[in-house]
Write a protein that holds these residues in place. Structure first.
Motif, PDB file in Angstrom:
ATOM      1  N   ASN A  56      43.948  40.815  -5.552  1.00  0.00           N
ATOM      2  CA  ASN A  56      42.930  41.312  -4.793  1.00  0.00           C
ATOM      3  C   ASN A  56      41.643  41.566  -5.371  1.00  0.00           C
ATOM      4  O   ASN A  56      40.807  42.189  -5.193  1.00  0.00           O
ATOM      5  CB  ASN A  56      43.463  42.449  -3.937  1.00  0.00           C
ATOM      6  CG  ASN A  56      44.287  42.062  -2.942  1.00  0.00           C
ATOM      7  OD1 ASN A  56      44.259  40.991  -2.243  1.00  0.00           O
ATOM      8  ND2 ASN A  56      45.421  43.075  -2.564  1.00  0.00           N
ATOM      9  N   ASN A  57      41.761  41.179  -6.926  1.00  0.00           N
ATOM     10  CA  ASN A  57      40.726  41.447  -7.950  1.00  0.00           C
ATOM     11  C   ASN A  57      40.413  42.928  -7.915  1.00  0.00           C
ATOM     12  O   ASN A  57      39.172  43.418  -7.519  1.00  0.00           O
ATOM     13  CB  ASN A  57      39.459  40.581  -7.330  1.00  0.00           C
ATOM     14  CG  ASN A  57      39.673  39.192  -7.533  1.00  0.00           C
ATOM     15  OD1 ASN A  57      40.319  38.690  -8.726  1.00  0.00           O
ATOM     16  ND2 ASN A  57      39.372  38.436  -6.523  1.00  0.00           N
ATOM     17  N   CYS A  58      41.442  43.548  -8.105  1.00  0.00           N
ATOM     18  CA  CYS A  58      41.145  45.235  -8.207  1.00  0.00           C
ATOM     19  C   CYS A  58      41.256  45.664  -9.521  1.00  0.00           C
ATOM     20  O   CYS A  58      42.072  45.122 -10.358  1.00  0.00           O
ATOM     21  CB  CYS A  58      42.039  45.809  -7.292  1.00  0.00           C
ATOM     22  SG  CYS A  58      42.176  45.686  -5.558  1.00  0.00           S
TER      23      CYS A  58
ATOM     24  N   LYS B 231      49.768  41.783 -15.319  1.00  0.00           N
ATOM     25  CA  LYS B 231      49.299  41.458 -14.132  1.00  0.00           C
ATOM     26  C   LYS B 231      50.309  40.571 -13.388  1.00  0.00           C
ATOM     27  O   LYS B 231      50.565  40.657 -12.130  1.00  0.00           O
ATOM     28  CB  LYS B 231      48.000  40.079 -14.356  1.00  0.00           C
ATOM     29  CG  LYS B 231      46.923  40.661 -15.027  1.00  0.00           C
ATOM     30  CD  LYS B 231      46.219  39.425 -15.362  1.00  0.00           C
ATOM     31  CE  LYS B 231      44.804  39.813 -16.013  1.00  0.00           C
ATOM     32  NZ  LYS B 231      44.035  38.786 -16.415  1.00  0.00           N
TER      33      LYS B 231
ATOM     34  N   CYS C 274      39.563  47.481  -2.083  1.00  0.00           N
ATOM     35  CA  CYS C 274      40.667  48.019  -3.180  1.00  0.00           C
ATOM     36  C   CYS C 274      40.909  49.403  -3.067  1.00  0.00           C
ATOM     37  O   CYS C 274      41.929  50.066  -3.093  1.00  0.00           O
ATOM     38  CB  CYS C 274      40.309  47.548  -4.637  1.00  0.00           C
ATOM     39  SG  CYS C 274      40.105  45.958  -5.179  1.00  0.00           S
TER      40      CYS C 274
ATOM     41  N   ILE D  98      38.909  44.345 -13.861  1.00  0.00           N
ATOM     42  CA  ILE D  98      39.419  43.192 -13.674  1.00  0.00           C
ATOM     43  C   ILE D  98      39.534  42.429 -14.780  1.00  0.00           C
ATOM     44  O   ILE D  98      40.568  41.814 -15.085  1.00  0.00           O
ATOM     45  CB  ILE D  98      38.902  42.433 -12.500  1.00  0.00           C
ATOM     46  CG1 ILE D  98      38.582  43.205 -11.294  1.00  0.00           C
ATOM     47  CG2 ILE D  98      39.389  41.136 -12.261  1.00  0.00           C
ATOM     48  CD1 ILE D  98      37.644  42.651 -10.085  1.00  0.00           C
ATOM     49  N   ASP D  99      38.460  42.451 -15.745  1.00  0.00           N
ATOM     50  CA  ASP D  99      38.599  41.579 -16.962  1.00  0.00           C
ATOM     51  C   ASP D  99      39.371  42.224 -18.514  1.00  0.00           C
ATOM     52  O   ASP D  99      39.374  41.809 -19.420  1.00  0.00           O
ATOM     53  CB  ASP D  99      37.318  41.002 -17.312  1.00  0.00           C
ATOM     54  CG  ASP D  99      36.189  42.380 -17.756  1.00  0.00           C
ATOM     55  OD1 ASP D  99      35.274  42.002 -18.092  1.00  0.00           O
ATOM     56  OD2 ASP D  99      36.831  43.301 -17.618  1.00  0.00           O
TER      57      ASP D  99
ATOM     58  N   THR E  84      46.175  42.782  -8.389  1.00  0.00           N
ATOM     59  CA  THR E  84      45.674  41.540  -9.404  1.00  0.00           C
ATOM     60  C   THR E  84      45.204  40.541  -8.482  1.00  0.00           C
ATOM     61  O   THR E  84      44.035  40.112  -8.736  1.00  0.00           O
ATOM     62  CB  THR E  84      46.840  41.045 -10.323  1.00  0.00           C
ATOM     63  OG1 THR E  84      47.231  41.997 -11.237  1.00  0.00           O
ATOM     64  CG2 THR E  84      46.295  39.899 -11.068  1.00  0.00           C
TER      65      THR E  84
END
Length: 118
Positions: free
Chosen positions: A30-32, A73, A103, A53-54, A28
């Motif tokens: 790491n924006n994966c 998350k 990622c 991510i969203d 989370t």
């Protein structure tokens, strides 16, 4: 590299359910996003589902309406709820953080076996 902790596989009869878990420390932060794949020995790996991510989700036509992907998350864990399982769902399931190169290259895991009997 960081090891994925995949669990939840097993043997069930057709029509049954399983929930797969994939703990990916830091995915989370790491924006994966997360993808689930499956592979039968000797066959090409098949993409099953993804969550971005969203939180946007996508599914292969073969599992749409039966599988649900989600993520927590706080726990850095993704899930794949599998209902109405069919024998053709039998495979080794693996989770893969992505889609950035960071990622994709950060994590490794062994997968979890799902076997559905008729």
């Amino acid at each position: 590299q960081v090891q994925l902790v995949e669990s939840g596989g097993g043997s069930v009869q057709a029509g049954g359910s399983l929930r797969l878990s994939c703990r990916a420390p830091g995915f989370t932060a790491n924006n994966c996003g997360m993808d689930w794949y499956r592979q039968v020995a000797g066959k090409q790996r098949e993409w099953v589902s993804s969550i971005s991510i969203d939180g946007t989700t996508n599914y292969a036509d073969s599992v749409k309406g039966r599988f649900t992907i989600s993520k927590d998350k706080v726990k850095d864990t993704a899930y794949l709820q599998m209902n109405s399982l069919k024998p053709e769902d039998t495979a080794m399931y693996s989770c893969n953080p992505g889609p950035s190169p960071f990622c994709l290259g950060m994590y490794y895991g062994q997968g979890t076996q799902v076997t559905v009997s008729s």
